[in-house]
Design an enzyme around this catalytic site. Sequence first.
Site, PDB file in Angstrom:
ATOM      1  N   SER A 129       0.828  -1.207   0.000  1.00  0.00           N
ATOM      2  CA  SER A 129       0.000   0.000   0.000  1.00  0.00           C
ATOM      3  C   SER A 129       0.860   1.254   0.000  1.00  0.00           C
ATOM      4  O   SER A 129       1.963   1.265   0.577  1.00  0.00           O
ATOM      5  CB  SER A 129      -0.902   0.002   1.234  1.00  0.00           C
ATOM      6  N   TYR A 154      -2.715   0.089   9.996  1.00  0.00           N
ATOM      7  CA  TYR A 154      -2.835  -0.537   8.678  1.00  0.00           C
ATOM      8  C   TYR A 154      -1.518  -0.427   7.924  1.00  0.00           C
ATOM      9  O   TYR A 154      -1.012  -1.415   7.366  1.00  0.00           O
ATOM     10  CB  TYR A 154      -3.959   0.125   7.887  1.00  0.00           C
TER      11      TYR A 154
END
Length: 332
Positions: A129, A154
Site C-alpha cells: 500500500s 494498517y
Amino acid sequence: MTVLVTGIAGFIGHAVAAALAARGEQVVGIDNLNDYYDPALKHARLADLRARFGDAVAFVKGDIADDEALDAAVAGRQVDRIVHLAAQAGVRYSLETPRTYVRSNLAGHVNMLELARGLAVRHLVYASSSSVYGGNRQLPFRVEDRADHPVSLYAATKKSDELLSESYAHLFRIPQTGLRFFTVYGPWGRPEMAVWLFTAAILAGQPIKVFNGGAMRRDFTYIDDIVAGVLAALDRPPADDGAAKPGGSISPHAIYNLGNNNAEELTRLIEVIEEACGRPAVRELHPMQPGDVSATYADIAAAARDLGFTPSTSIERGVRAFVDWYRAHYAI
C-alpha cells in the site's frame, strides 16, 4: 496450472480474477466475505464472475488466517502462482479494531508465505500500500525512500508484510513481488472510499465530508490500470541473480509503486464527480483524520521500466465510468 487469488470477492481481487480468466487462465479464489462493508457487494462480484466465466473461476469461502482453510482451498489443484490481495483494509478502521489487522494482515500473510513455500510456486505477487510511506514529505514517493515511520496500524501491517516477504525470499528463494497500490477507484469499487462516498452522497442530495478543508492530494488510480500492472508483475517474477531489485532486495523480491503518477487535489476530484453526476455537492469541512496523510504521489519509474506499466486513464474518464456503473448497479 491454476492461479490462486486471495480476496477474490474484493474490489481488486474481482477485477484481477476477471482479467486472468479472460486471458484463459484457470483461477481459484478464496475470500471470507466479512462485513467490513456490505457483503452483498462481494456476493454480487462473485455472481458477476460466475456469469462471465463459469467454471474457469472457482470460489472457496475461507479465511487466509486459517491455515487449514487455505490448504482446503488448493487441495487437488495445481497452483503455480499466487496473487495475494486479501487483507483487512482501511486506515481509519485500524484505529478501532487493531486485532483484526494483526490476524488478517500479519498472520494471514505468513500463512500465504508458508503456502507458497509448500507449493513451491513460481511467483507470489502480493498487495502492499502507498500508506507505508507514512508522513514522508518528499514527493513523489519512490520505492527507494525509507518507509519505516507508519502513521496508522494498517500501514504498519503492510510494511511488516514486505519485511516478512523479504525474509522468505532470502531464506527459501520464493520469487515475490510487492505492489504498493495508490488510491484505487472504479466500477465495483469500495463503498468507504472517497469516489464512492462522494458519488453516493451527491446523487442522494446529501452533504459530503471534506477533510483538512480539501487541502489534500491523492494519486487516484483507475482499476483497469492497476489490473494491467498486477498481471504484468505476475508474468515477470524477479530473478534470483543476486542483483539489486526495486526496493533494495538482492533476493528474488521486488517492490513497485502502482499509481497514476499524478497527484490530484481533492477539490478537483469533487469537481469531476459533480460534473459526472450533473449536480453540485454540499460540502461539510472537517479537520484531518487521525492516521491520514495530506498527499500521496507515486514515482512509477521502476514499474514502467521493468513491467511496462503505463497508466492511461484520466480522472475525468475514470470517474465518469464509475458514476455510470454506480447508477446502473443501483438503478439510479
